[in-house]
Design an enzyme around this catalytic site. Structure first.
Site, PDB file in Angstrom:
ATOM      1  N   HIS A 140       0.835  -1.201   0.000  1.00  0.00           N
ATOM      2  CA  HIS A 140       0.000   0.000   0.000  1.00  0.00           C
ATOM      3  C   HIS A 140       0.874   1.257   0.000  1.00  0.00           C
ATOM      4  O   HIS A 140       0.582   2.231  -0.712  1.00  0.00           O
ATOM      5  CB  HIS A 140      -0.923   0.003   1.219  1.00  0.00           C
ATOM      6  N   GLU A 141       1.932   1.227   0.793  1.00  0.00           N
ATOM      7  CA  GLU A 141       2.830   2.380   0.844  1.00  0.00           C
ATOM      8  C   GLU A 141       3.545   2.588  -0.486  1.00  0.00           C
ATOM      9  O   GLU A 141       3.681   3.722  -0.965  1.00  0.00           O
ATOM     10  CB  GLU A 141       3.845   2.183   1.976  1.00  0.00           C
TER      11      GLU A 141
END
EC number: 2.3.1.20
Length: 477
Positions: free
Chosen positions: A401-402
């Site tokens: 996600h990052e």
């Protein structure tokens, strides 16, 4: 017309009307039909009885009953009418807000935030995207060498690690070197992440196939029923189908449908275009003006930040729901139909999730199956506890996600990583509340609040202001 049974008084020693009717029907069925004179007498008795039903002395309250909305009866009632009312009110309120927004701001659709003036000239990103298929071909070559036993097991593992690492590092370097638009970078990182997940599954599955083949050759199968269709060696055709199929888990064969519904595909494509346009409209007309008129949530007044988050929660929820419908329902089903891919369980009823853990198990089935197959159960088999396996699974999810958000935005504040890791205490909290109160609604409401009302709007505000601050700093140089 006969009144409801609850208003009909007892007949004393007489026979109830229902019994009379049943006797008449039974007699008719037996061929012993009553004579016309008897029928007239029966109708006369019923008319006389109806006169007694509506007398002032007839009791109106005859038994103990609950109100429909009382705590004991509310869940036994049908609330379809109230649901229809909510839908009507929702449509009316949102229609008014759309008209008010258009009258106040006009049409704000613009492409500058998504596609910068150099978007069409982002040839490094385009070239990077076009060269990504070389990594699956390299993985296939490694498997071919391993199949012919030209390289050892450890060399195979090392080569797959190099290939899978390169498929992520290469796009990250290209995006960071080029000052590209946010959407262009996000699309490239999204594709690179999908290829990474697929290549990990490809390498892990073929490693297991080699181990199973050796066990079969030695006559040791561990009492496991093995489908011969799923222990075949990889080929270019199988790898190509897997890379295009709407799944992240490799296997030599998949359940297939027999034909393609072309008309159905066209309808789904039209829906996909409509909902994509709706997402763009909501973002440009509602989300962008709200975040522009807000301050950084960690630097401004606390009450103002809460007000902005709550105001942003509804449009971000709508965008997220449209995104889910477009991608998981429409796009993945379109791909499945074109490729005759049979297993189309891309999501479950995550909106009914009683805990955060249930939500993560149901909303994204391709990723869930990948995590279970290639992270969770391998950790369990290697002696890790269930809690550690869950922690590792969330760490991998948080890292991706990052990557998908921070790299295109050129900002590494780890907001997305923290947001995903914050789900771990919520997993245990919602599980505890469900066990304590034995109520499925508590966990569901907590999930909706933290995920949709608080979490997503906060991340939007954090990343938006960081992106704007970065662009402003570049302009001032």
């Amino acid at each position: 017309m006969a009144p409801p049974p609850s208003l009909a008084p007892d007949r004393g020693g007489g026979e109830p009307d229902d019994a009379l009717r049943l006797r008449a029907r039974a007699a008719a069925a037996a061929g012993d039909a009553p004579a016309p004179q008897q029928q007239q007498e029966q109708r006369h008795q019923e008319q006389q009885q109806q006169l007694l039903w509506y007398r002032a002395s007839a009791p109106a309250h005859r038994r103990v009953r609950e109100s429909p909305l009382s705590s004991d009866a509310i869940f036994r009632q049908s609330h379809a009418g109230l649901l229809n009312l909510c839908i009507v009110v929702l449509v009316a309120v949102n229609s008014r807000l759309i008209i008010e927004n258009l009258m106040k701001y006009g049409l704000l659709i613009r492409a500058g935030f998504w596609f910068s003036g150099t978007s069409l000239a982002d040839w490094p990103l385009l070239m990077c995207c076009l060269t990504l298929p070389t990594f699956p071909l390299a993985a296939l070559m490694v498997e071919k060498l391993a199949q012919r036993k030209l390289i050892s097991k450890h060399v195979v593992i090392l080569l797959h690690i190099v290939i899978t690492t390169s498929v992520l590092v290469y796009p990250v370097v290209v995006i960071l070197k080029c000052d590209s638009a946010v959407l262009s970078g996000f699309v490239l990182m999204f594709l690179a992440s999908i290829i990474w997940l697929k290549l990990v599954s490809f390498a892990h599955t073929n490693y297991d196939i080699r181990m199973l083949s050796k066990s079969i050759e030695k006559g040791v199968t561990h009492d496991i029923s093995i489908d011969p269709e799923n222990i075949k060696w990889p080929t270019f055709k199988r790898l190509s189908y897997f890379m295009l199929a709407p799944t992240l888990c490799y296997q030599p064969s998949y359940p297939r449908t027999t034909y393609i519904r072309k008309g159905w595909v066209v309808r789904q494509l039209i829906k996909c275009l409509v909902f994509t346009g709706l997402m763009g409209f909501i973002i440009e007309q509602y989300i962008n003006p709200i975040v522009k008129n807000s301050k950084h949530p960690l630097k401004g007044n606390f009450l103002n930040a809460i007000e902005r988050v709550l105001k942003l929660s509804v449009p971000t929820l709508y965008v997220w729901l449209c995104m889910f419908y477009c991608f998981f329902h429409l796009w993945l089903n379109i791909l499945a139909e074109l490729l005759c891919f049979g297993d189309r369980e891309f999501y479950k009823d995550w909106w009914n999730a009683k805990t955060v853990e249930e939500y993560w198990r149901m909303w994204n089935m391709p990723v869930h199956k990948w995590v279970i197959r290639h992270i969770y159960f391998p950790c369990i088999r290697n002696g890790f506890s269930k809690g550690v396996a869950i922690l590792i699974s969330f760490l991998v999810s948080a890292a991706f996600h990052e990557l998908c958000v921070a790299v295109p935005c050129h900002i590494f504040k780890f907001w997305a990583f923290i947001g995903i890791m914050f789900q771990i205490p919520l997993v245990f909290l919602t599980k505890y509340l469900q066990d304590k109160f034995n109520n499925t609604m508590v966990g569901n409401m907590i999930f909706w609040f933290f995920f949709s009302i608080l979490g997503q709007p906060m991340c939007v505000l954090l990343y938006y202001h960081d992106v704007m601050n970065r662009q402003q700093a570049q302009t001032n140089r």
